[in-house]
Motif scaffolding. Structure first.
Motif, PDB file in Angstrom:
ATOM      1  N   PHE A 159       0.728  -1.093   0.001  1.00  0.00           N
ATOM      2  CA  PHE A 159      -0.318   0.067   0.386  1.00  0.00           C
ATOM      3  C   PHE A 159       1.084   1.228   0.007  1.00  0.00           C
ATOM      4  O   PHE A 159       1.955   1.099   0.456  1.00  0.00           O
ATOM      5  CB  PHE A 159      -1.212   0.258   1.272  1.00  0.00           C
ATOM      6  CG  PHE A 159      -2.025  -1.041   1.596  1.00  0.00           C
ATOM      7  CD1 PHE A 159      -2.815  -0.635   0.752  1.00  0.00           C
ATOM      8  CD2 PHE A 159      -1.792  -1.978   1.411  1.00  0.00           C
ATOM      9  CE1 PHE A 159      -4.083  -1.594   0.366  1.00  0.00           C
ATOM     10  CE2 PHE A 159      -3.120  -2.887   1.837  1.00  0.00           C
ATOM     11  CZ  PHE A 159      -4.047  -2.833   1.027  1.00  0.00           C
ATOM     12  N   PHE A 160       0.674   2.384  -0.998  1.00  0.00           N
ATOM     13  CA  PHE A 160       1.608   3.580  -0.162  1.00  0.00           C
ATOM     14  C   PHE A 160       0.681   3.905   0.333  1.00  0.00           C
ATOM     15  O   PHE A 160      -0.904   4.773   0.137  1.00  0.00           O
ATOM     16  CB  PHE A 160       0.676   4.332  -1.897  1.00  0.00           C
ATOM     17  CG  PHE A 160       1.695   3.792  -3.211  1.00  0.00           C
ATOM     18  CD1 PHE A 160       2.728   3.453  -3.348  1.00  0.00           C
ATOM     19  CD2 PHE A 160       0.843   3.397  -4.380  1.00  0.00           C
ATOM     20  CE1 PHE A 160       3.270   2.596  -4.397  1.00  0.00           C
ATOM     21  CE2 PHE A 160       1.555   2.868  -5.325  1.00  0.00           C
ATOM     22  CZ  PHE A 160       2.849   2.666  -5.315  1.00  0.00           C
ATOM     23  N   ALA A 182      -4.054   1.102  -2.157  1.00  0.00           N
ATOM     24  CA  ALA A 182      -3.820   0.039  -2.390  1.00  0.00           C
ATOM     25  C   ALA A 182      -2.123   0.599  -3.806  1.00  0.00           C
ATOM     26  O   ALA A 182      -2.993   0.606  -4.935  1.00  0.00           O
ATOM     27  CB  ALA A 182      -4.108  -1.467  -3.268  1.00  0.00           C
ATOM     28  N   ALA A 183      -0.580  -0.497  -4.059  1.00  0.00           N
ATOM     29  CA  ALA A 183      -0.030  -0.211  -5.114  1.00  0.00           C
ATOM     30  C   ALA A 183      -0.824  -1.208  -6.106  1.00  0.00           C
ATOM     31  O   ALA A 183      -1.661  -2.340  -5.711  1.00  0.00           O
ATOM     32  CB  ALA A 183       1.198  -0.704  -4.171  1.00  0.00           C
ATOM     33  N   PRO A 184      -0.604  -0.652  -7.581  1.00  0.00           N
ATOM     34  CA  PRO A 184      -0.568  -2.003  -8.247  1.00  0.00           C
ATOM     35  C   PRO A 184      -0.146  -3.013  -7.973  1.00  0.00           C
ATOM     36  O   PRO A 184       0.509  -3.636  -7.741  1.00  0.00           O
ATOM     37  CB  PRO A 184       0.130  -1.425 -10.152  1.00  0.00           C
ATOM     38  CG  PRO A 184       0.355   0.199  -9.538  1.00  0.00           C
ATOM     39  CD  PRO A 184       0.114   0.467  -7.810  1.00  0.00           C
ATOM     40  N   GLU A 185      -0.724  -4.875  -8.597  1.00  0.00           N
ATOM     41  CA  GLU A 185       0.033  -5.532  -8.768  1.00  0.00           C
ATOM     42  C   GLU A 185       0.915  -6.121  -9.075  1.00  0.00           C
ATOM     43  O   GLU A 185       1.801  -6.538  -9.407  1.00  0.00           O
ATOM     44  CB  GLU A 185      -1.591  -6.790  -8.367  1.00  0.00           C
ATOM     45  CG  GLU A 185      -2.318  -6.982  -6.654  1.00  0.00           C
ATOM     46  CD  GLU A 185      -3.342  -7.030  -6.754  1.00  0.00           C
ATOM     47  OE1 GLU A 185      -3.154  -8.736  -7.101  1.00  0.00           O
ATOM     48  OE2 GLU A 185      -4.172  -7.269  -6.316  1.00  0.00           O
ATOM     49  N   LYS A 186       0.919  -5.719 -10.527  1.00  0.00           N
ATOM     50  CA  LYS A 186       1.741  -6.075 -11.145  1.00  0.00           C
ATOM     51  C   LYS A 186       3.190  -5.565 -10.727  1.00  0.00           C
ATOM     52  O   LYS A 186       3.221  -4.561 -10.693  1.00  0.00           O
ATOM     53  CB  LYS A 186       0.991  -5.170 -13.183  1.00  0.00           C
ATOM     54  CG  LYS A 186      -0.127  -6.289 -13.465  1.00  0.00           C
ATOM     55  CD  LYS A 186      -0.085  -5.553 -14.840  1.00  0.00           C
ATOM     56  CE  LYS A 186      -1.293  -5.992 -15.391  1.00  0.00           C
ATOM     57  NZ  LYS A 186      -1.310  -5.257 -16.672  1.00  0.00           N
ATOM     58  N   PRO A 187       4.096  -5.832 -10.907  1.00  0.00           N
ATOM     59  CA  PRO A 187       5.449  -6.541 -10.582  1.00  0.00           C
ATOM     60  C   PRO A 187       6.234  -4.913 -11.092  1.00  0.00           C
ATOM     61  O   PRO A 187       6.908  -4.985 -10.193  1.00  0.00           O
ATOM     62  CB  PRO A 187       6.382  -7.155 -11.096  1.00  0.00           C
ATOM     63  CG  PRO A 187       6.028  -8.888 -11.220  1.00  0.00           C
ATOM     64  CD  PRO A 187       4.352  -8.065 -11.399  1.00  0.00           C
ATOM     65  N   GLU A 188       5.870  -4.977 -11.863  1.00  0.00           N
ATOM     66  CA  GLU A 188       6.633  -3.456 -12.975  1.00  0.00           C
ATOM     67  C   GLU A 188       5.448  -2.019 -12.894  1.00  0.00           C
ATOM     68  O   GLU A 188       6.448  -0.914 -13.021  1.00  0.00           O
ATOM     69  CB  GLU A 188       6.823  -2.948 -14.560  1.00  0.00           C
ATOM     70  CG  GLU A 188       5.435  -3.675 -14.817  1.00  0.00           C
ATOM     71  CD  GLU A 188       5.240  -5.030 -15.672  1.00  0.00           C
ATOM     72  OE1 GLU A 188       4.175  -4.443 -15.707  1.00  0.00           O
ATOM     73  OE2 GLU A 188       5.335  -6.031 -14.731  1.00  0.00           O
ATOM     74  N   GLU A 189       4.878  -2.006 -12.078  1.00  0.00           N
ATOM     75  CA  GLU A 189       3.927  -1.043 -12.143  1.00  0.00           C
ATOM     76  C   GLU A 189       4.503  -0.415 -10.666  1.00  0.00           C
ATOM     77  O   GLU A 189       4.017   1.473 -10.562  1.00  0.00           O
ATOM     78  CB  GLU A 189       2.745  -1.409 -12.093  1.00  0.00           C
ATOM     79  CG  GLU A 189       2.202  -1.580 -13.149  1.00  0.00           C
ATOM     80  CD  GLU A 189       0.487  -1.941 -13.561  1.00  0.00           C
ATOM     81  OE1 GLU A 189      -0.301  -1.910 -12.817  1.00  0.00           O
ATOM     82  OE2 GLU A 189       0.292  -2.034 -14.855  1.00  0.00           O
ATOM     83  N   PRO A 190       4.376  -0.457  -9.851  1.00  0.00           N
ATOM     84  CA  PRO A 190       4.475   0.580  -8.242  1.00  0.00           C
ATOM     85  C   PRO A 190       5.147   1.292  -8.214  1.00  0.00           C
ATOM     86  O   PRO A 190       4.962   2.455  -8.187  1.00  0.00           O
ATOM     87  CB  PRO A 190       4.159  -1.207  -6.918  1.00  0.00           C
ATOM     88  CG  PRO A 190       4.195  -2.439  -7.528  1.00  0.00           C
ATOM     89  CD  PRO A 190       4.388  -2.248  -9.214  1.00  0.00           C
ATOM     90  N   ASP A 191       6.723   0.379  -9.456  1.00  0.00           N
ATOM     91  CA  ASP A 191       8.072   1.537  -9.348  1.00  0.00           C
ATOM     92  C   ASP A 191       7.220   2.936  -9.574  1.00  0.00           C
ATOM     93  O   ASP A 191       7.753   4.136  -9.387  1.00  0.00           O
ATOM     94  CB  ASP A 191       8.836   1.278  -9.788  1.00  0.00           C
ATOM     95  CG  ASP A 191       9.647   0.136  -8.409  1.00  0.00           C
ATOM     96  OD1 ASP A 191       9.447   0.027  -7.335  1.00  0.00           O
ATOM     97  OD2 ASP A 191      10.323  -0.563  -9.385  1.00  0.00           O
ATOM     98  N   ASP A 192       6.415   2.819 -10.876  1.00  0.00           N
ATOM     99  CA  ASP A 192       6.158   3.603 -11.650  1.00  0.00           C
ATOM    100  C   ASP A 192       5.095   4.560 -10.859  1.00  0.00           C
ATOM    101  O   ASP A 192       5.212   6.042 -11.282  1.00  0.00           O
ATOM    102  CB  ASP A 192       5.533   3.050 -13.146  1.00  0.00           C
ATOM    103  CG  ASP A 192       6.370   2.523 -13.945  1.00  0.00           C
ATOM    104  OD1 ASP A 192       7.537   3.329 -13.814  1.00  0.00           O
ATOM    105  OD2 ASP A 192       6.727   2.090 -14.843  1.00  0.00           O
TER     106      ASP A 192
END
Length: 101
Positions: free
Chosen positions: A7-8, A25-35
């Motif tokens: 979570f952010f 909630a942070a995105p569940e796809k591995p590459e999306e949370p950082d962006d």
């Protein structure tokens, strides 16, 4: 892997307090949370805030964990400050000047 999902926790630390503006909630796809996190960080910086990523079972738990961690950090900072003052006071007492009469 940390417990729960990410979570952010978006908010501000005005002095010793933590003001939580939003938990999402942070995105569940591995590459999306950082962006997504970087975009939220830019937006929150404009308002004087910050973003922390917290792993928890729910948004409420994420907010509680971040508040508890902030409280622990503040407690440790205050303890270090007290220790520094005590050490400085001991050193000052050792520096006794004697005058010859």
């Amino acid at each position: 892997m940390p417990d729960g999902r990410s979570f952010f926790v978006i908010g501000q630390r005005p002095g010793p307090d933590l003001t939580v503006w939003q938990v999402q909630a942070a995105p569940e796809k591995p590459e999306e949370p950082d962006d997504a996190c970087e975009e939220i960080r830019r937006d929150s910086r404009d308002e004087g805030g910050s973003v922390e990523i917290v792993y928890a079972a729910s948004a409420e738990e994420a907010a509680r964990r971040e508040a508890a961690e902030t409280g622990e950090q503040i407690s440790q900072d205050l303890k270090r400050q007290r220790e520094r003052r005590t050490t400085a006071a001991r050193r000052a007492r050792r520096k006794v000047l004697y005058r010859r009469t």
